[in-house]
Scaffold this active site. Sequence first.
Site, PDB file in Angstrom:
ATOM      1  N   ASP A   1      54.440   4.373 -10.070  1.00  0.00           N
ATOM      2  CA  ASP A   1      53.507   4.725 -11.143  1.00  0.00           C
ATOM      3  C   ASP A   1      52.710   5.961 -10.718  1.00  0.00           C
ATOM      4  OD1 ASP A   1      52.155   2.946 -13.679  1.00  0.00           O
ATOM      5  OD2 ASP A   1      50.950   4.584 -12.845  1.00  0.00           O
ATOM      6  N   ILE A   2      52.468   6.849 -11.670  1.00  0.00           N
ATOM      7  CA  ILE A   2      51.770   8.098 -11.370  1.00  0.00           C
ATOM      8  C   ILE A   2      50.285   7.846 -11.053  1.00  0.00           C
ATOM      9  CG2 ILE A   2      50.985   8.729 -13.710  1.00  0.00           C
ATOM     10  CD1 ILE A   2      52.213  11.526 -13.162  1.00  0.00           C
TER      11      ILE A   2
ATOM     12  N   HIS B   1      55.694  -3.598 -14.672  1.00  0.00           N
ATOM     13  CA  HIS B   1      54.909  -3.149 -13.526  1.00  0.00           C
ATOM     14  C   HIS B   1      55.135  -4.149 -12.391  1.00  0.00           C
ATOM     15  CE1 HIS B   1      51.985  -0.560 -15.934  1.00  0.00           C
ATOM     16  NE2 HIS B   1      52.458  -1.342 -16.887  1.00  0.00           N
TER      17      HIS B   1
ATOM     18  N   HIS C   1      58.666  -1.380 -19.826  1.00  0.00           N
ATOM     19  CA  HIS C   1      58.535  -1.210 -18.382  1.00  0.00           C
ATOM     20  C   HIS C   1      57.861  -2.435 -17.808  1.00  0.00           C
ATOM     21  CE1 HIS C   1      55.209   0.724 -20.521  1.00  0.00           C
ATOM     22  NE2 HIS C   1      54.411   0.361 -19.518  1.00  0.00           N
TER      23      HIS C   1
ATOM     24  N   ASN D   1      53.358  -4.986 -20.689  1.00  0.00           N
ATOM     25  CA  ASN D   1      52.507  -4.929 -21.873  1.00  0.00           C
ATOM     26  C   ASN D   1      53.368  -4.762 -23.116  1.00  0.00           C
ATOM     27  OD1 ASN D   1      49.929  -5.066 -20.601  1.00  0.00           O
ATOM     28  ND2 ASN D   1      50.211  -2.970 -19.893  1.00  0.00           N
TER      29      ASN D   1
ATOM     30  N   GLN E   1      49.493  -1.337 -24.323  1.00  0.00           N
ATOM     31  CA  GLN E   1      50.728  -0.639 -23.931  1.00  0.00           C
ATOM     32  C   GLN E   1      50.587   0.840 -24.283  1.00  0.00           C
ATOM     33  OE1 GLN E   1      54.378  -1.951 -25.835  1.00  0.00           O
ATOM     34  NE2 GLN E   1      55.642  -0.563 -24.626  1.00  0.00           N
TER      35      GLN E   1
HETATM   36  P1  5GP Z   1      51.379   0.646 -19.928  1.00  0.00           P
HETATM   37  O1  5GP Z   1      49.910   0.725 -20.198  1.00  0.00           O
HETATM   38  O2  5GP Z   1      52.182   1.272 -21.043  1.00  0.00           O
HETATM   39  O3  5GP Z   1      51.836  -0.746 -19.606  1.00  0.00           O
HETATM   40  O4  5GP Z   1      51.633   1.450 -18.598  1.00  0.00           O
HETATM   41  C1  5GP Z   1      52.058   2.770 -18.577  1.00  0.00           C
HETATM   42  C2  5GP Z   1      52.046   3.203 -17.136  1.00  0.00           C
HETATM   43  O5  5GP Z   1      52.800   4.388 -17.020  1.00  0.00           O
HETATM   44  C3  5GP Z   1      50.647   3.507 -16.586  1.00  0.00           C
HETATM   45  O6  5GP Z   1      50.406   2.688 -15.450  1.00  0.00           O
HETATM   46  C4  5GP Z   1      50.709   4.995 -16.237  1.00  0.00           C
HETATM   47  O7  5GP Z   1      49.985   5.324 -15.071  1.00  0.00           O
HETATM   48  C5  5GP Z   1      52.191   5.235 -16.079  1.00  0.00           C
HETATM   49  N1  5GP Z   1      52.630   6.593 -16.393  1.00  0.00           N
HETATM   50  C6  5GP Z   1      52.295   7.308 -17.500  1.00  0.00           C
HETATM   51  N2  5GP Z   1      52.900   8.511 -17.474  1.00  0.00           N
HETATM   52  C7  5GP Z   1      53.643   8.534 -16.334  1.00  0.00           C
HETATM   53  C8  5GP Z   1      54.496   9.525 -15.766  1.00  0.00           C
HETATM   54  O8  5GP Z   1      54.698  10.614 -16.294  1.00  0.00           O
HETATM   55  N3  5GP Z   1      55.091   9.215 -14.579  1.00  0.00           N
HETATM   56  C9  5GP Z   1      54.886   8.009 -13.974  1.00  0.00           C
HETATM   57  N4  5GP Z   1      55.526   7.810 -12.810  1.00  0.00           N
HETATM   58  N5  5GP Z   1      54.089   7.056 -14.484  1.00  0.00           N
HETATM   59  C10 5GP Z   1      53.467   7.324 -15.654  1.00  0.00           C
END
Ligand code: 5GP
Length: 125
Positions: free
Chosen positions: A34-35, A107, A105, A92, A99
Amino acid sequence: MTAYDQNNIFARILRGEIPCRKVYEDDSALAFHDINPQAPFHVLVIPKGPYVSMADFTANAPDALVLGFFRAVGKVAAELGLVDPGYRILANHGPDSHQEVPHLHIHIFGGKRLGPMLVRDWPKA
Ligand code: 5GP
């Protein structure tokens, strides 16, 4: 459920248009760091297919992909060395979950004591 956006950030990572710190890849899944990590280990595992979320994936993905994807999640956690110390997985789905990226995805969090799963912040009945 919203239609799949072919230009979401994880679709672009899958197509190789945006770099990622890859952890694992097979026919069913890609895993990368994760970034913005929320734990010492914070890895995302995504299926290789156009699925918005867990609801879309479990309803519409072929059996072989569902199987391969979940096996990949377990394998990634094992390869990260998290089986014995323990880890948390989270996916999520939709607005209530916050989400952000509309490509399924999972985590994987680990590398420290993660504490309670959710903060209790809603009114008691
Ligand atoms: P969500 O809230 O959709 O469950 O989680 C999205 C996740 O994607 C977040 O933890 C966010 O830090 C990660 N993320 C968003 N953009 C990027 C990206 O460009 N590269 C990577 N490696 N992770 C990302």
